[in-house]
Design a protein around this motif. Structure first.
Motif, mmCIF file in Angstrom:
data_model
loop_
_atom_site.group_PDB
_atom_site.id
_atom_site.type_symbol
_atom_site.label_atom_id
_atom_site.label_comp_id
_atom_site.label_asym_id
_atom_site.label_seq_id
_atom_site.Cartn_x
_atom_site.Cartn_y
_atom_site.Cartn_z
ATOM 1 N N ILE A 151 0.848 -1.179 0.000
ATOM 2 C CA ILE A 151 0.000 0.000 0.000
ATOM 3 C C ILE A 151 0.887 1.233 0.000
ATOM 4 O O ILE A 151 1.890 1.296 0.708
ATOM 5 N N SER A 152 0.536 2.192 -0.828
ATOM 6 C CA SER A 152 1.266 3.449 -0.907
ATOM 7 C C SER A 152 0.294 4.571 -0.553
ATOM 8 O O SER A 152 -0.772 4.697 -1.170
ATOM 9 N N VAL A 153 0.647 5.383 0.443
ATOM 10 C CA VAL A 153 -0.245 6.439 0.908
ATOM 11 C C VAL A 153 0.517 7.757 0.962
ATOM 12 O O VAL A 153 1.633 7.824 1.489
ATOM 13 N N SER A 154 -0.081 8.796 0.412
ATOM 14 C CA SER A 154 0.488 10.140 0.543
ATOM 15 C C SER A 154 -0.616 11.111 0.928
ATOM 16 O O SER A 154 -1.762 10.973 0.488
ATOM 17 N N TYR A 155 -0.256 12.049 1.788
ATOM 18 C CA TYR A 155 -1.190 13.120 2.151
ATOM 19 C C TYR A 155 -0.403 14.423 2.062
ATOM 20 O O TYR A 155 0.442 14.712 2.896
ATOM 21 N N LEU A 156 -0.699 15.200 1.029
ATOM 22 C CA LEU A 156 0.093 16.379 0.701
ATOM 23 C C LEU A 156 -0.769 17.642 0.721
ATOM 24 O O LEU A 156 -1.888 17.647 0.208
ATOM 25 N N GLN A 157 -0.220 18.701 1.312
ATOM 26 C CA GLN A 157 -0.829 20.020 1.298
ATOM 27 C C GLN A 157 0.260 21.048 1.021
ATOM 28 O O GLN A 157 1.431 20.799 1.277
ATOM 29 N N GLN A 158 -0.134 22.214 0.513
ATOM 30 C CA GLN A 158 0.850 23.222 0.133
ATOM 31 C C GLN A 158 0.911 24.425 1.068
ATOM 32 O O GLN A 158 1.854 25.218 1.019
ATOM 33 N N TRP A 159 -0.052 24.555 1.968
ATOM 34 C CA TRP A 159 -0.233 25.806 2.697
ATOM 35 C C TRP A 159 0.943 26.187 3.595
ATOM 36 O O TRP A 159 1.119 27.351 3.939
ATOM 37 N N GLY A 160 1.799 25.211 3.961
ATOM 38 C CA GLY A 160 2.931 25.514 4.829
ATOM 39 C C GLY A 160 4.163 26.005 4.095
ATOM 40 O O GLY A 160 5.148 26.385 4.743
ATOM 41 N N ALA A 161 4.141 26.004 2.773
ATOM 42 C CA ALA A 161 5.315 26.433 2.006
ATOM 43 C C ALA A 161 5.621 27.916 2.253
ATOM 44 O O ALA A 161 4.712 28.706 2.514
ATOM 45 N N PRO A 162 6.892 28.315 2.162
ATOM 46 C CA PRO A 162 7.276 29.698 2.492
ATOM 47 C C PRO A 162 6.505 30.772 1.743
ATOM 48 O O PRO A 162 6.218 31.834 2.297
ATOM 49 N N LEU A 163 6.159 30.518 0.476
ATOM 50 C CA LEU A 163 5.481 31.537 -0.326
ATOM 51 C C LEU A 163 4.149 31.984 0.278
ATOM 52 O O LEU A 163 3.705 33.118 0.063
ATOM 53 N N PHE A 164 3.513 31.119 1.065
ATOM 54 C CA PHE A 164 2.208 31.462 1.628
ATOM 55 C C PHE A 164 2.321 32.304 2.898
ATOM 56 O O PHE A 164 1.322 32.867 3.361
ATOM 57 N N GLU A 165 3.521 32.367 3.463
ATOM 58 C CA GLU A 165 3.797 33.226 4.616
ATOM 59 C C GLU A 165 2.786 33.036 5.752
ATOM 60 O O GLU A 165 2.291 34.010 6.340
ATOM 61 N N ILE A 166 2.465 31.794 6.052
ATOM 62 C CA ILE A 166 1.530 31.505 7.130
ATOM 63 C C ILE A 166 2.183 31.835 8.471
ATOM 64 O O ILE A 166 3.271 31.353 8.767
ATOM 65 N N PRO A 167 1.538 32.658 9.299
ATOM 66 C CA PRO A 167 2.147 33.012 10.584
ATOM 67 C C PRO A 167 2.099 31.857 11.582
ATOM 68 O O PRO A 167 1.377 30.872 11.383
#
Length: 358
Positions: A151-167
């Motif tokens: 079984i291969s499982v991935s759970y990916l999100q982008q919101w933490g990448a530096p470009l989004f500047e999440i505080p």
């Protein structure tokens, strides 16, 4: 039991999802609400006509209220164990969000209390209620893919990448969340694998933090002490192998949980962003060149998670319900991944009596 009266603790973004699920059901009523943000509390309470005497900023007061039959808890991870403990104390059925606790020590303490005074406790592994996931589960039970090998499982999100500047927020704090991407997203990966394949036997993990500090509103920065990327390999009790990866820095990924299951007769792909269809490839000796085809999910696999919770509380539903034991085992596996990443060793999970203490 007639109408079921719900109390909801935590009125952040996920509360809207659960309130929407409740709005589609019969014989349910929201009778009490709790949040430390009084503005949010009164805004939601006015909408659902919750009386002023049942608008709480203290969750214990809501839990013990006689006009509350069942609890939905949607709070930061640090508070999960405290609310579960109080629900056990007052004998209140509970739907708690994942991860189960911030660490395995808390889970062990809860297990001891639960065994003395069990309550209906659903853990919010919501992807068990994706129609496509339920459809695949039935296929696996029927043996349509043959023996499962990987079984291969991935759970990916982008919101933490530096470009989004999440505080900086509580999700970047070990004290508040226990872990980062592992607990937030990886807990769903682990539950999906247990749901489809069975119990874990061992894990070997790696973790890192790409964005090591976040800006703080008002000026300055604060160090991040949780992971934003985790990967691990796993063995299962039935001999299958697993590969897992989760990241908050995956550009182009919104909320991308994807599972691929490889069997001797075929392979199936399923994802939360395509809840109404699966991709499957099944071969035979007569047709070794068969490719992937998309299949729509039959209507019978659609189920409201909170309807299942209500049926569970009433004692009429148990099959596939993510219960207290699932939350406990999930926390144990995450703790093993952390220990493996820290020591560089493969870690045996152990499943006797829900697994022994680390």
């Amino acid at each position: 039991m007639g109408e079921m009266k719900f109390g909801i603790i935590g009125l952040g973004g996920m509360a809207n999802h659960h309130l929407n699920l409740l709005s589609k059901l019969h014989d349910v009523k929201v009778t009490a609400l709790c949040d430390v943000n009084e503005k949010a509390l009164h805004t939601v309470a006015n909408k659902y006509e919750v009386p002023s005497e049942r608008r709480f900023t203290d969750y214990e007061s809501l839990i013990k209220d006689s006009e509350v039959d069942a609890i939905i808890s949607i709070v930061p991870n640090k508070v999960h164990a405290k609310i579960i403990k109080l629900c056990i104390q007052y004998g209140k059925p509970l739907m708690t969000e994942k991860p189960f606790t911030v660490n395995f020590e808390e889970a062990v303490e809860l297990k001891e209390l639960f065994e003395k005074k069990p309550i209906p406790c659903m853990v919010g592994f919501s992807y068990r209620y994706i129609p496509a996931f339920r459809f695949v589960k039935q296929m696996l039970e029927e043996g349509q893919l043959g023996a499962i090998r990987h079984i291969s499982v991935s759970y990916l999100q982008q919101w933490g990448a530096p470009l989004f500047e999440i505080p900086f927020n509580w999700r970047f704090s070990k004290e508040m969340s226990g872990s980062g991407a592992l607990g937030d997203l990886g807990s769903h990966m682990i539950d999906s694998a247990r749901y489809f394949i069975g119990e874990f036997k061992s894990v070997a993990g790696m973790m890192t933090t790409f964005v090591k500090e976040r800006r703080v509103d008002g000026g300055g920065t604060q160090a991040v002490d949780v992971d934003d990327f985790t990967s691990f390999q796993a063995t299962f009790e039935n001999g299958a192998m697993g590969t897992f990866v989760t990241s908050r820095n995956a550009i182009g990924s919104g909320n991308q949980l994807e599972v691929t299951i490889f069997g001797d007769k075929g392979t199936v792909k399923v994802g939360c962003e395509t809840p109404d269809e699966i991709e499957i490839c099944v071969i035979s000796k007569e047709n070794l060149e068969s490719g992937f085809v998309k299949i729509p999910v039959p209507e019978q696999y659609y189920l409201n998670q909170l309807q299942d919770f209500i049926d569970y509380v009433k004692g009429t539903s148990l099959k596939y319900v993510p219960i207290f034991e699932d939350g406990y085992k999930n926390q144990k596996i995450m703790e093993c991944v952390i220990k493996s990443a820290t020591t560089g060793m493969r870690i045996d999970v152990g499943n006797g009596s829900w697994g022994q203490s680390l």
